[in-house]
Design an enzyme around this catalytic site. Structure first.
Site, PDB file in Angstrom:
ATOM      1  CE  LYS A   1      -4.049  -2.111   1.415  1.00 25.37           C
ATOM      2  NZ  LYS A   1      -3.628  -3.471   1.694  1.00 25.37           N
TER       3      LYS A   1
HETATM    4  C1  LIG Z   1      -4.070  -4.600   1.095  1.00 14.04           C
HETATM    5  C2  LIG Z   1      -3.202  -5.961   0.644  1.00 14.04           C
HETATM    6  C3  LIG Z   1      -3.728  -6.766  -0.081  1.00 14.04           C
HETATM    7  C4  LIG Z   1      -4.992  -6.803  -1.191  1.00 14.04           C
HETATM    8  O1  LIG Z   1      -5.092  -5.762  -1.923  1.00 14.04           O
HETATM    9  P1  LIG Z   1      -6.177  -5.341  -2.932  1.00 14.04           P
HETATM   10  O2  LIG Z   1      -6.019  -3.766  -3.127  1.00 14.04           O
HETATM   11  O3  LIG Z   1      -7.457  -5.651  -1.931  1.00 14.04           O
HETATM   12  O4  LIG Z   1      -6.174  -6.128  -3.831  1.00 14.04           O
HETATM   13  C5  LIG Z   1      -2.798  -7.977  -0.369  1.00 14.04           C
HETATM   14  N1  LIG Z   1      -1.778  -8.192   0.483  1.00 14.04           N
HETATM   15  C6  LIG Z   1      -1.310  -7.033   1.209  1.00 14.04           C
HETATM   16  C7  LIG Z   1      -0.125  -7.503   2.200  1.00 14.04           C
HETATM   17  C8  LIG Z   1      -2.286  -6.184   1.688  1.00 14.04           C
HETATM   18  O5  LIG Z   1      -1.851  -5.094   2.348  1.00 14.04           O
END
Ligand SMILES: *Cc1c(COP(=O)(O)O)cnc(C)c1O
Length: 472
Positions: A113
């Protein structure tokens, strides 16, 4: 670039408005009016150069090129992959048998993120400066999103950020990543309640129109177009890097496998495809909360309960970004989308038509991988290759092994979190506790700062009012 809503009834907006508004007024999500082609890139272009080139058409007209380039360089300057890994910012690791791991987790909070939020925090501040405005971001977190949002907003001049977490219910690493940030505009609140209680408090704040205007309430949630935009870049850099290592033409086709919950990450892969990136198979990987796998395999999307897994950041009930794909699938029929989403809301279920199902199957495959399978895979990869993989990334690697059609075309799995972010699961699978990377090595010695609060919306409002930097 202009932006249109997936439900066709909201005003067409510029990038700066889409950035700050997030959700469209008709309840839809914003998408660019058209998909720009990928730029021509020099063979040795680095991450920041590629990022500026790929994203420029999406922001052009709302921001100057020099300012944008400076923000991109600044955002990705916060990424610290180990010395010697290549390419820069998002290194790619060989997992054998033409399977690859693109490590998108070397940002400040060790989950992917950061890629989107480090840039979005800077874009927000820039746009607010231009408007002589400021916002108050309030969000609830069970882990990853809160820490990434805090790190992205720390010390931004035009933003206050309040993040609620359920007291005693986040992992210590996750809590400390939020509570050890010393910036005056960062406000952590431990709520005496569950994650759902925190979310309800945030919803109640947003529902209070007067309060919302008074403090200029805002969010940086996963439906924000700018987050998707920033995620397109590593599909481009990773495909090039793998092709380069294999001595193939840089634009030769590859497969991607993406562990996803909200469909945000993999939708960025689809966008890259729309822009001309050669992707053969786009593989959707879910944990046992598998609404996406069921949808792509049956054409029916139906809501079920959520059960906790070892990959908590993918424990979702409804994948909010899927609406963007359905809009593309429908040939950008906004009125049709509005009706479909209304039906989904009222019935809790919706089924696509046979020709739409064919459109989806041509582009996507989908599979699920449960906790026991993940633990086995993490253990096996450690024993065989000495590599530690976090449980989210393991979902992707496992599904990729199962669903790729042969090994001729390289398959790139997205590694979404550093193993040290989920040390308990990794230790359970391997007997090894993954160490934190250097920039976080002293996390457990840093002082923490947070308020504790009862689960009460009036108390929360009073707290927000009295702690805004602009009021202090
Ligand atoms: C947020 C997150 C995801 C999922 O991401 P999406 O945008 O919902 O596809 C997968 N792995 C980790 C470690 C995350 O923080």
């Amino acid at each position: 670039m202009k932006y249109v809503s997936t439900r066709g009834a909201a005003p067409v907006l510029e990038f700066g408005d889409v950035l700050l508004e997030g959700l469209a007024t008709d309840g839809g999500l914003y998408l660019p009016e058209s998909w720009p082609p990928l730029p021509d890139l020099a063979a040795d272009a680095d991450y920041v150069t590629i990022a500026v080139e790929v994203m420029w058409p999406f922001v052009e007209g709302s921001i100057s090129r020099d300012e944008f380039a400076a923000m991109v360089a600044d955002a990705y300057g916060t990424f610290h992959p180990p010395a010697g890994s290549t390419p820069d910012v998002v290194p790619v690791v060989d997992l054998r048998d033409n399977l690859w791991l693109a490590e998108i987790f070397w940002g400040p909070t060790l989950a992917f993120k950061d890629i989107a939020l480090q840039l979005v925090g800077r874009l927000f501040d820039h746009e607010l400066e231009r408007r002589h405005d400021r916002v108050t971001i309030v969000g609830a977190t069970s882990g990853d999103t809160g820490s990434a949002a805090i790190d992205a907003c720390r010390d931004r001049e035009h933003i206050d950020i309040f993040i609620l977490h359920p007291e005693g219910r986040t992992s210590e690493v996750q809590r400390r990543q939020m509570t050890t940030v010393p910036s005056a505009n960062v406000h952590n609140i431990a709520v005496d309640g569950t994650f759902d209680d925190c979310q309800d408090l945030v919803k109640a704040l947003f529902a209070d129109e007067g309060f919302r205007r008074e403090v200029q309430l805002s969010a940086v949630n996963s439906i924000n177009w700018a987050r998707v935009m920033a995620q397109i870049v590593y599909y481009v850099t990773s495909a090039r890097a793998v092709n380069q290592r294999l001595g193939r033409p840089l634009d030769a086709p590859v497969n991607f496998c993406v562990p996803t919950g909200n469909f945000g990450n993999i939708f960025a892969g689809f966008a890259a495809m729309r822009m001309g990136l050669a992707i053969d198979q786009l593989i959707v990987a879910s944990n046992s909360n598998d609404i996406l796998t069921r949808f792509f395999n049956t054409g029916t999307m139906d809501i079920r309960g959520v059960s906790p897994t070892l990959s908590p950041s993918m424990d979702i009930q409804v994948s909010s970004n899927l609406e963007r794909l359905l809009f593309e699938m429908s040939g950008r029929d906004g009125a049709g989308m509005a009706e479909l989403m209304l039906r989904f809301r009222s019935d809790g279920s919706v089924t696509v038509l046979p020709d739409q199902m064919a459109w989806l199957s041509e582009r996507f495959s989908a599979g699920r991988y449960d906790d026991d399978e993940c633990l086995a895979l993490i253990g096996e990869r450690f024993r065989d290759d000495g590599i530690l993989i976090d449980p989210h990334s393991a979902v992707g690697v496992g599904v990729a092994e199962r669903l790729r059609r042969g090994t001729d075309v390289p398959t790139i799995c997205l590694g979404t979190a550093h193993p040290a972010k989920f040390p308990d699961a990794v230790e359970q699978a391997t007997g090894q506790r993954p160490p934190l990377p250097d920039h976080l090595a002293d996390l457990f010695e840093r002082p923490e700062r947070f308020a504790t609060m009862a689960d009460d919306v009036e108390t929360l409002k009073a707290y927000v009012r009295s702690h805004l930097v602009s009021h202090s």
